[in-house]
Design an enzyme around this catalytic site. Sequence first.
Site, PDB file in Angstrom:
ATOM      1  N   ASP A   4      -4.150  -7.801  -9.086  1.00  0.00           N
ATOM      2  CA  ASP A   4      -3.483  -6.842  -8.204  1.00  0.00           C
ATOM      3  C   ASP A   4      -1.997  -6.867  -8.542  1.00  0.00           C
ATOM      4  O   ASP A   4      -1.243  -7.685  -8.038  1.00  0.00           O
ATOM      5  CB  ASP A   4      -3.734  -7.244  -6.741  1.00  0.00           C
ATOM      6  N   TYR A  54      -2.365 -11.049  -0.192  1.00  0.00           N
ATOM      7  CA  TYR A  54      -2.284  -9.758   0.487  1.00  0.00           C
ATOM      8  C   TYR A  54      -2.676  -8.671  -0.503  1.00  0.00           C
ATOM      9  O   TYR A  54      -2.054  -8.529  -1.560  1.00  0.00           O
ATOM     10  CB  TYR A  54      -0.862  -9.484   1.015  1.00  0.00           C
TER      11      TYR A  54
HETATM   12  C1  LIG Z   1       1.860  -3.385  -1.126  1.00  0.00           C
HETATM   13  C2  LIG Z   1       0.711  -4.066  -1.735  1.00  0.00           C
HETATM   14  C3  LIG Z   1      -0.592  -3.560  -1.607  1.00  0.00           C
HETATM   15  C4  LIG Z   1      -0.891  -2.369  -0.765  1.00  0.00           C
HETATM   16  O1  LIG Z   1      -0.313  -1.204  -1.260  1.00  0.00           O
HETATM   17  P1  LIG Z   1      -0.093   0.046  -0.285  1.00  0.00           P
HETATM   18  O2  LIG Z   1       0.359   1.140  -1.186  1.00  0.00           O
HETATM   19  O3  LIG Z   1       0.958  -0.380   0.700  1.00  0.00           O
HETATM   20  O4  LIG Z   1      -1.394   0.325   0.377  1.00  0.00           O
HETATM   21  C5  LIG Z   1      -1.604  -4.206  -2.267  1.00  0.00           C
HETATM   22  N1  LIG Z   1      -1.372  -5.299  -3.009  1.00  0.00           N
HETATM   23  C6  LIG Z   1      -0.139  -5.812  -3.158  1.00  0.00           C
HETATM   24  C7  LIG Z   1       0.056  -6.996  -4.025  1.00  0.00           C
HETATM   25  C8  LIG Z   1       0.945  -5.218  -2.517  1.00  0.00           C
HETATM   26  O5  LIG Z   1       2.168  -5.757  -2.641  1.00  0.00           O
END
Ligand SMILES: *Cc1c(COP(=O)(O)O)cnc(C)c1O
Length: 435
Positions: A240, A146
């Site tokens: 990420d 995600y």
């Molecule tokens: C929450 C999340 C996102 C998205 O971040 P938002 O600020 O909600 O757009 C991206 N990558 C990971 C791993 C996340 O947990």
Amino acid sequence: MTPTPNISQRDTAHIWHPYTPMKLRPNALAIVRGEGALLFDEQGQSYIDAVSSWWVNLHGHAHPAIAESIYKQASTLAHCMFAGLTHEPAVELAERLLEVLPRNMCKVFYSDNGSCATEIAIKMALQAFHNQQQTRRTIVALEGSYHGDTFGAMATSARGLFTKPFNDKLFEVVFIPVPTRDNAQKSLDALTQILAQQEVAALIVEPLVQGAAGMQMHDAQALNALFKAAHAHGAYVIADEVMTGFGRTGTLFACDQLSESPDFICLSKGLTGGTLPLAITTCTQSVFDAFYSDDLTHAFYHGHSYTANPIACAAALTSLDLLLTPECEQQRASLARAHAHFAQRIDSHPRVENVRQCGTILALTIRTVAGNTYLSSERDRIYHYFLSRGILLRPIGSVLYLIPPYCITENQLKHVYECILDFLHHDSTADLAIV
Ligand SMILES: *Cc1c(COP(=O)(O)O)cnc(C)c1O
């Protein structure tokens, strides 16, 4: 005389909530105040925020030091555009983050949410090759990943419930098995094969813990092997760390547990301690150099109105100060110890499978009679069971997880553990009270 509607009722009249089937869950709980790990609703009931309000809060709600720096910055410079202009909070935050991030990170690009941070990394990776007349276009991601809700971030996320209406509009991404200890070779083989067959631009991963997949954890060594393989083929690695950053996994960043460094790191959620929206994408010198050119077409034409908002940067600086104190380091260590102890206690419980922990994150899968999905009514029942006992937990399907603010007290944590035990001692979820 009709009674004055409360906040929750006024909300229902006009507001559409994220991730919410509005017909089935019409009443949002109105929160009026926060303090430490607690949130208070409009009736004065308190809730232990065991999920850090969507994984963002680090040091507690309405932290006085962060509030103070927000006030100071707002009354000095609240905002200015970030093309052609700059300001001290953005510069200082970049300097200070680069001091604590893996050493190969050299430039900071600001945005304002996690989805943007990952989109920016993907766009930078693709354009870096484009600028160098290379035809690498393939993006590789992990199964169950995600990376956010905007189109590019969605494209690199696992296809499923959230993406289904848009699948035909998402660019193609190759998904490989998650590098768990058991799947290490399978995962590496899949990546090696794609690297040999396709022109891979980047591998994007949530290092060590895949949050939205249900706090699924994998192996640092096996992940490291993927990073190495990608690099050996000249592909970039995007970490990420939107959720894993700022101490959640036991180290300051999840990547600190690897010997191979990524080429991009995406940060958001905990960046401001959970107070204001802000995100950054960092990259290496060599990525930056691919854009550093006399050719105008080589620039990165991407930005947002609130890029590097000074108030958010000021909040982030104070949050970082707090994070780096020995007290906070101790809080994280004792949280991890308490989790480990509790994990042992419930590991063999018949209603629990796959108890797992990574630093301050604890997760378990509840054996349910039926319906393990995100949409199951069981999930709602679990949510309300804990809410009625003064605990905010938001299960993902049948996965129950804890990712509390570091300031959670020993007693609060004990109460959460005890409630989980009570919950598990029910023979079946069928008799749970619905509130
Ligand atoms: C929450 C999340 C996102 C998205 O971040 P938002 O600020 O909600 O757009 C991206 N990558 C990971 C791993 C996340 O947990």
